[in-house]
Design a protein around this motif. Structure first.
Motif, PDB file in Angstrom:
ATOM      1  N   ILE A  87       0.926  -1.033  -0.118  1.00  0.00           N
ATOM      2  CA  ILE A  87      -0.075   0.033  -0.084  1.00  0.00           C
ATOM      3  C   ILE A  87       0.873   1.238  -0.036  1.00  0.00           C
ATOM      4  O   ILE A  87       1.459   1.580   0.971  1.00  0.00           O
ATOM      5  N   TYR A  88       0.812   1.997  -1.219  1.00  0.00           N
ATOM      6  CA  TYR A  88       1.548   3.169  -1.222  1.00  0.00           C
ATOM      7  C   TYR A  88       0.765   4.485  -0.897  1.00  0.00           C
ATOM      8  O   TYR A  88      -0.477   4.262  -0.543  1.00  0.00           O
ATOM      9  N   PRO A  89       1.213   5.515  -0.836  1.00  0.00           N
ATOM     10  CA  PRO A  89       0.307   6.731  -0.469  1.00  0.00           C
ATOM     11  C   PRO A  89      -0.956   6.981  -1.319  1.00  0.00           C
ATOM     12  O   PRO A  89      -1.846   7.427  -0.728  1.00  0.00           O
ATOM     13  N   THR A  90      -0.642   6.745  -2.452  1.00  0.00           N
ATOM     14  CA  THR A  90      -1.921   6.984  -3.454  1.00  0.00           C
ATOM     15  C   THR A  90      -2.260   5.673  -4.497  1.00  0.00           C
ATOM     16  O   THR A  90      -2.933   5.826  -5.224  1.00  0.00           O
ATOM     17  N   VAL A 147       3.774   1.178   2.812  1.00  0.00           N
ATOM     18  CA  VAL A 147       4.949   1.865   2.375  1.00  0.00           C
ATOM     19  C   VAL A 147       4.956   3.457   2.901  1.00  0.00           C
ATOM     20  O   VAL A 147       4.276   4.253   2.368  1.00  0.00           O
ATOM     21  N   LYS A 148       5.155   3.414   4.115  1.00  0.00           N
ATOM     22  CA  LYS A 148       4.980   5.130   4.921  1.00  0.00           C
ATOM     23  C   LYS A 148       5.867   6.332   4.506  1.00  0.00           C
ATOM     24  O   LYS A 148       5.357   7.212   4.415  1.00  0.00           O
ATOM     25  N   VAL A 149       7.344   5.753   4.046  1.00  0.00           N
ATOM     26  CA  VAL A 149       7.885   6.710   3.717  1.00  0.00           C
ATOM     27  C   VAL A 149       7.990   6.766   1.884  1.00  0.00           C
ATOM     28  O   VAL A 149       8.767   5.878   1.288  1.00  0.00           O
ATOM     29  N   PRO A 150       7.442   7.826   1.389  1.00  0.00           N
ATOM     30  CA  PRO A 150       7.518   8.149   0.054  1.00  0.00           C
ATOM     31  C   PRO A 150       8.836   8.350  -0.573  1.00  0.00           C
ATOM     32  O   PRO A 150       9.586   9.059   0.162  1.00  0.00           O
ATOM     33  N   VAL A 151       9.049   7.706  -1.702  1.00  0.00           N
ATOM     34  CA  VAL A 151      10.400   7.943  -2.200  1.00  0.00           C
ATOM     35  C   VAL A 151       9.945   9.179  -3.361  1.00  0.00           C
ATOM     36  O   VAL A 151       9.389   9.113  -4.201  1.00  0.00           O
TER      37      VAL A 151
END
Length: 249
Positions: A87-90, A147-151
């Protein structure tokens, strides 16, 4: 005359017809037991990508799938679901392994939710690829990782790539990530957790690739896939063919 019988190393002719009892051990017994359990149904694997509605609680997504699995497994007893949900931010990446019937019900459940709720938490689901009758599972359980930390990417590399190139990168990274989790996550463990960006940053799929695939018109959505799957195939029998072919003047 006394006939002297010479010694011969050949056994009795009927010895070759005697069935040989195969020797086995406990390891072979366990492997055979596992093989029979895993071959109760053909195993399929499906790769999904999707967009996430804004301001949606990421845990609500995992709760939705867990409830859906529990409901579906009542009709498909013994056909457990394994895989990985990133699960990514968007957006999200979902890999599922189970029987064909179970995977179809998962897709159908999503389609029904979208029809009844236009603001459903998951949108723009696209099927990247489906593998039928795979020899074995890569994932031992169904793992969830947020995935809490976006790249941050300075340049969107997907803008200069074709769909085939993006798909190649997608399948390569997901396969390497699956093999990594297969070797590192122990049986009975909860999974990789929410620190994949720390333990395996090179194997974590960039979110821009997932968003690119969500926009790809060449990839089908679950509703289109189910319609194609359920659509009967027109078969022309030999009795329906007339030869020579009729001609019009």
């Amino acid at each position: 005359m006394a006939h002297t019988r010479k010694g011969s190393k050949k056994g009795h002719p009927l010895d070759s017809l005697t069935p040989q009892v195969p020797r086995s051990n406990y390891l072979h017994l366990q492997e055979e037991k596992q093989r029979l359990q895993m071959k109760k149904f053909l195993l399929d694997r499906i790769f999904l990508v999707a967009s996430i509605q804004e301001n949606v609680d990421k845990e609500a997504i995992s709760d939705y799938y867990e409830q859906a699995f529990q409901t579906i497994l009542k009709y498909h007893v013994g056909e457990g679901v394994t895989g990985l949900l990133l699960i990514y931010p968007t957006s999200l990446l979902h890999i599922l392994e189970s029987s064909n019937g179970t995977l179809l019900r998962i897709l159908l459940d999503y389609v029904n939710h979208v029809k009844n709720d236009e603001e459903f938490l998951i949108q723009n689901v696209k099927i990247v690829t489906v593998s039928h009758d795979i020899p074995t599972r890569i994932f031992q359980h169904w793992h969830i990782s947020i995935v809490k930390v976006p790249v941050i990417y300075l340049d969107d590399v997907t803008q200069s790539l074709s769909l085939n190139e993006v798909l190649t990168d997608f399948l390569t990274l997901t396969h390497k990530l699956g093999i990594y989790l297969f070797k590192t996550v122990k049986v009975g463990a909860k999974g990789p957790g929410d620190n994949l960006h720390l333990v395996a940053p090179d194997l974590l799929l960039p979110e821009q690739i997932i968003k690119y695939l969500c926009r790809a018109e060449e990839l089908v959505d679950p509703e289109t896939f189910l319609n194609m799957y359920s659509k009967p195939i027109h078969v022309t029998f030999d009795s329906e063919v007339v030869w020579p072919a009729p001609s019009h003047f």
